[in-house]
Design a protein around this motif. Structure first.
Motif, PDB file in Angstrom:
ATOM      1  N   PRO A 220      -5.816  17.417  -0.363  1.00 45.04           N
ATOM      2  CA  PRO A 220      -7.126  16.765  -0.284  1.00 45.04           C
ATOM      3  C   PRO A 220      -7.542  16.539   1.165  1.00 45.04           C
ATOM      4  N   HIS A 221      -8.822  16.298   1.372  1.00 46.17           N
ATOM      5  CA  HIS A 221      -9.300  15.992   2.722  1.00 46.17           C
ATOM      6  C   HIS A 221      -8.666  14.689   3.211  1.00 46.17           C
ATOM      7  N   CYS A 222      -8.640  13.674   2.332  1.00 46.51           N
ATOM      8  CA  CYS A 222      -8.034  12.400   2.750  1.00 46.51           C
ATOM      9  C   CYS A 222      -7.408  11.688   1.559  1.00 46.51           C
ATOM     10  N   VAL A 223      -6.527  10.755   1.864  1.00 47.06           N
ATOM     11  CA  VAL A 223      -5.950   9.889   0.824  1.00 47.06           C
ATOM     12  C   VAL A 223      -6.071   8.440   1.279  1.00 47.06           C
ATOM     13  N   LYS A 224      -6.160   7.566   0.281  1.00 45.60           N
ATOM     14  CA  LYS A 224      -6.111   6.128   0.540  1.00 45.60           C
ATOM     15  C   LYS A 224      -5.018   5.574  -0.365  1.00 45.60           C
ATOM     16  N   ILE A 225      -4.100   4.852   0.221  1.00 43.45           N
ATOM     17  CA  ILE A 225      -3.013   4.274  -0.576  1.00 43.45           C
ATOM     18  C   ILE A 225      -2.978   2.773  -0.317  1.00 43.45           C
ATOM     19  N   HIS A 226      -2.815   2.005  -1.357  1.00 43.50           N
ATOM     20  CA  HIS A 226      -2.541   0.579  -1.156  1.00 43.50           C
ATOM     21  C   HIS A 226      -1.647   0.065  -2.262  1.00 43.50           C
ATOM     22  N   ASN A 227      -1.111  -1.122  -2.044  1.00 45.99           N
ATOM     23  CA  ASN A 227      -0.259  -1.725  -3.065  1.00 45.99           C
ATOM     24  C   ASN A 227      -1.137  -2.416  -4.104  1.00 45.99           C
ATOM     25  N   ARG A 241       1.334 -13.658 -14.670  1.00 45.87           N
ATOM     26  CA  ARG A 241       1.671 -15.017 -15.131  1.00 45.87           C
ATOM     27  C   ARG A 241       2.618 -14.974 -16.324  1.00 45.87           C
ATOM     28  N   ARG A 242       2.500 -13.932 -17.130  1.00 41.80           N
ATOM     29  CA  ARG A 242       3.389 -13.819 -18.296  1.00 41.80           C
ATOM     30  C   ARG A 242       4.725 -13.176 -17.912  1.00 41.80           C
ATOM     31  N   GLY A 243       4.874 -12.809 -16.645  1.00 43.11           N
ATOM     32  CA  GLY A 243       6.134 -12.219 -16.171  1.00 43.11           C
ATOM     33  C   GLY A 243       6.320 -10.771 -16.584  1.00 43.11           C
ATOM     34  N   GLU A 244       5.224 -10.080 -16.900  1.00 39.91           N
ATOM     35  CA  GLU A 244       5.335  -8.691 -17.371  1.00 39.91           C
ATOM     36  C   GLU A 244       5.314  -7.688 -16.223  1.00 39.91           C
ATOM     37  N   VAL A 245       5.004  -8.138 -15.053  1.00 43.00           N
ATOM     38  CA  VAL A 245       4.901  -7.253 -13.903  1.00 43.00           C
ATOM     39  C   VAL A 245       5.223  -8.089 -12.667  1.00 43.00           C
ATOM     40  N   ARG A 246       5.716  -7.399 -11.610  1.00 39.33           N
ATOM     41  CA  ARG A 246       6.024  -8.145 -10.382  1.00 39.33           C
ATOM     42  C   ARG A 246       5.398  -7.425  -9.192  1.00 39.33           C
ATOM     43  N   PRO A 247       5.044  -8.181  -8.164  1.00 37.74           N
ATOM     44  CA  PRO A 247       4.494  -7.512  -6.979  1.00 37.74           C
ATOM     45  C   PRO A 247       5.599  -6.820  -6.205  1.00 37.74           C
ATOM     46  N   LEU A 248       5.256  -5.746  -5.499  1.00 38.95           N
ATOM     47  CA  LEU A 248       6.226  -5.091  -4.620  1.00 38.95           C
ATOM     48  C   LEU A 248       6.518  -5.999  -3.432  1.00 38.95           C
ATOM     49  N   GLU A 249       7.756  -5.981  -2.976  1.00 36.99           N
ATOM     50  CA  GLU A 249       8.098  -6.666  -1.723  1.00 36.99           C
ATOM     51  C   GLU A 249       7.581  -5.793  -0.576  1.00 36.99           C
ATOM     52  N   THR A 268      -4.150  16.477   6.010  1.00 41.24           N
ATOM     53  CA  THR A 268      -4.795  15.448   5.180  1.00 41.24           C
ATOM     54  C   THR A 268      -4.916  14.147   5.970  1.00 41.24           C
ATOM     55  N   VAL A 269      -6.131  13.596   5.970  1.00 42.60           N
ATOM     56  CA  VAL A 269      -6.366  12.352   6.714  1.00 42.60           C
ATOM     57  C   VAL A 269      -5.870  11.172   5.879  1.00 42.60           C
ATOM     58  N   ILE A 270      -5.088  10.319   6.515  1.00 39.58           N
ATOM     59  CA  ILE A 270      -4.604   9.122   5.807  1.00 39.58           C
ATOM     60  C   ILE A 270      -5.611   8.008   6.121  1.00 39.58           C
ATOM     61  N   ALA A 271      -6.532   7.833   5.208  1.00 41.01           N
ATOM     62  CA  ALA A 271      -7.662   6.939   5.490  1.00 41.01           C
ATOM     63  C   ALA A 271      -7.302   5.476   5.299  1.00 41.01           C
ATOM     64  N   ARG A 272      -6.213   5.206   4.598  1.00 44.61           N
ATOM     65  CA  ARG A 272      -5.838   3.806   4.380  1.00 44.61           C
ATOM     66  C   ARG A 272      -4.407   3.719   3.868  1.00 44.61           C
ATOM     67  N   LEU A 273      -3.681   2.727   4.384  1.00 43.93           N
ATOM     68  CA  LEU A 273      -2.319   2.486   3.892  1.00 43.93           C
ATOM     69  C   LEU A 273      -2.135   1.047   3.442  1.00 43.93           C
ATOM     70  N   THR A 274      -3.209   0.280   3.493  1.00 39.45           N
ATOM     71  CA  THR A 274      -3.163  -1.112   3.024  1.00 39.45           C
ATOM     72  C   THR A 274      -4.448  -1.376   2.265  1.00 39.45           C
ATOM     73  N   GLY A 275      -4.434  -2.431   1.452  1.00 38.39           N
ATOM     74  CA  GLY A 275      -5.630  -2.724   0.660  1.00 38.39           C
ATOM     75  C   GLY A 275      -6.448  -3.846   1.266  1.00 38.39           C
ATOM     76  N   ASP A 276      -7.620  -4.051   0.677  1.00 39.95           N
ATOM     77  CA  ASP A 276      -8.488  -5.147   1.110  1.00 39.95           C
ATOM     78  C   ASP A 276      -8.623  -6.133  -0.040  1.00 39.95           C
ATOM     79  N   ALA A 277      -7.579  -6.925  -0.230  1.00 40.30           N
ATOM     80  CA  ALA A 277      -7.645  -7.908  -1.319  1.00 40.30           C
ATOM     81  C   ALA A 277      -8.650  -8.993  -0.942  1.00 40.30           C
ATOM     82  N   ASP A 278      -9.252  -9.565  -1.965  1.00 45.74           N
ATOM     83  CA  ASP A 278     -10.197 -10.659  -1.745  1.00 45.74           C
ATOM     84  C   ASP A 278      -9.394 -11.933  -1.458  1.00 45.74           C
ATOM     85  N   ARG A 279      -9.475 -12.436  -0.226  1.00 49.02           N
ATOM     86  CA  ARG A 279      -8.682 -13.602   0.216  1.00 49.02           C
ATOM     87  C   ARG A 279      -8.884 -14.820  -0.682  1.00 49.02           C
TER      88      ARG A 279
END
Ligand code: SF4
Length: 313
Positions: A220-227, A241-249, A268-279
């Motif tokens: 691809p021309h570019c990729v964006k990856i985030h957690n 909250r129900r413990g069905e999933v956990r965040p990555l360390e 391939t351009v790496i356009a992003r390696l982190t996300g923009d979570a709503d603070r």
């Protein structure tokens, strides 16, 4: 000190978006993210009603886009440029249709929007975010035509190549459907960006590496990856909250990201390696709010390994 990587003039061992833009335009170019009111078939009932489990678009589901007046669009564009802050005043922009699926509707409704944005003062290109299942021959032909005139990128949300994960996440389309849309664009030489999310429910590091391997093979021309992050008001937050999933360390994430960078072609351009979570809404992981330390750890880990983008190909 420079890294020695072909597409870098800094310590980066991967092909950053800022490097690409500087090479292409000889200056900084800002992205002006905007919402023209495009809907999503996965929220309005066409292929799903509840949306993806991580979707934070809490507004009333919108249906197919039917158009917008030139005056309204002008205002949206200038507001978006202003929102990038004073550092960008008078600078060139790439209008970025970020919200919703910006090909979900008739092409007659979208085409004037694309063309008007391209004619705006300071607009140096156009970036269009959408879903692969909302791309047809007509859109692909139009993007091929526009791509000959300007720097056009079409961004597709894939997130994972694993259909069982996509089903669990309510993505509303399969890998086969993604490939169909991707190939329509690629066959016409359109720049395509692919989005990946790491840490989706029940995915292990091998599965995330497999996603990167297949995405890399598509060149691809570019990729964006985030957690994956967990925001109030999303279904994934309830699963947390129900413990069905956990965040990555953070360390896990850095290690997986470095593996994935090594699987991407150097072009391939790496356009992003982190996300923009709503603070204001993020619950976990807290570390993902601090982008710079994450990017520094990625640089350090690649340097420690002595590897670069594409090393594992
Ligand atoms: S495709 Fe995008 S807009 Fe639609 S439900 Fe998923 S995350 Fe939300």
């Amino acid at each position: 000190m420079t890294s020695g990587f072909k597409y870098s003039d800094s310590n980066k061992r991967y092909h950053t978006y800022s490097y690409y833009i500087r090479q292409r335009f000889g200056q900084r170019v800002f992205r002006a993210a905007m919402d023209i009111g495009a809907g999503c078939p996965n929220r309005c009932g066409e292929c799903g009603e509840n949306g993806c489990i991580f979707c934070s678009d809490g507004s009333t589901p919108r249906g197919r886009f039917t158009g917008i007046s030139p005056e309204e669009l002008d205002k949206i564009y200038s507001d978006a440029c202003e929102a990038t802050g004073s550092k960008a005043q008078g600078a060139p922009f790439i209008p970025y249709l970020q919200s919703g699926s910006n090909t979900f509707g008739d092409i007659e409704a979208f085409e004037p929007v694309y063309r008007q944005l391209l004619s705006c003062d300071n607009a140096l290109g156009l970036c269009i975010a959408t879903r692969a299942d909302c791309i047809d021959e007509d859109f692909a032909d139009l993007f091929a035509e526009l791509g000959e005139q300007t720097y056009l990128t079409v961004e597709l949300g894939l997130q994972t190549i694993h259909d069982e994960t996509a089903l669990a996440c309510g993505r509303g389309h399969t890998l086969a459907q993604f490939m169909q849309g991707y190939e329509l664009l690629q066959s016409r030489g359109v720049n395509v960006g692919i989005h990946i999310i790491n840490g989706l429910p029940k995915e292990n590091a091998d599965m995330m590496r497999e996603t990167a391997r297949l995405v890399g093979s598509l060149k691809p021309h570019c990729v964006k990856i985030h957690n994956l992050f967990f925001e109030e008001g999303t279904r994934i937050a309830e699963m947390l909250r129900r413990g069905e999933v956990r965040p990555l360390e953070r360390d896990e994430y850095v290690s997986i990201i470095c593996d994935q960078i090594e699987l991407m072609p150097p072009e391939t351009v790496i356009a992003r390696l982190t996300g923009d979570a709503d603070r204001r809404r993020i619950i976990e992981p807290e570390w993902s709010l601090h982008k710079l330390p994450v990017l520094n750890e990625i640089d350090k880990e690649l340097s420690r390994r002595g590897t670069f983008q594409g090393s594992a190909l």
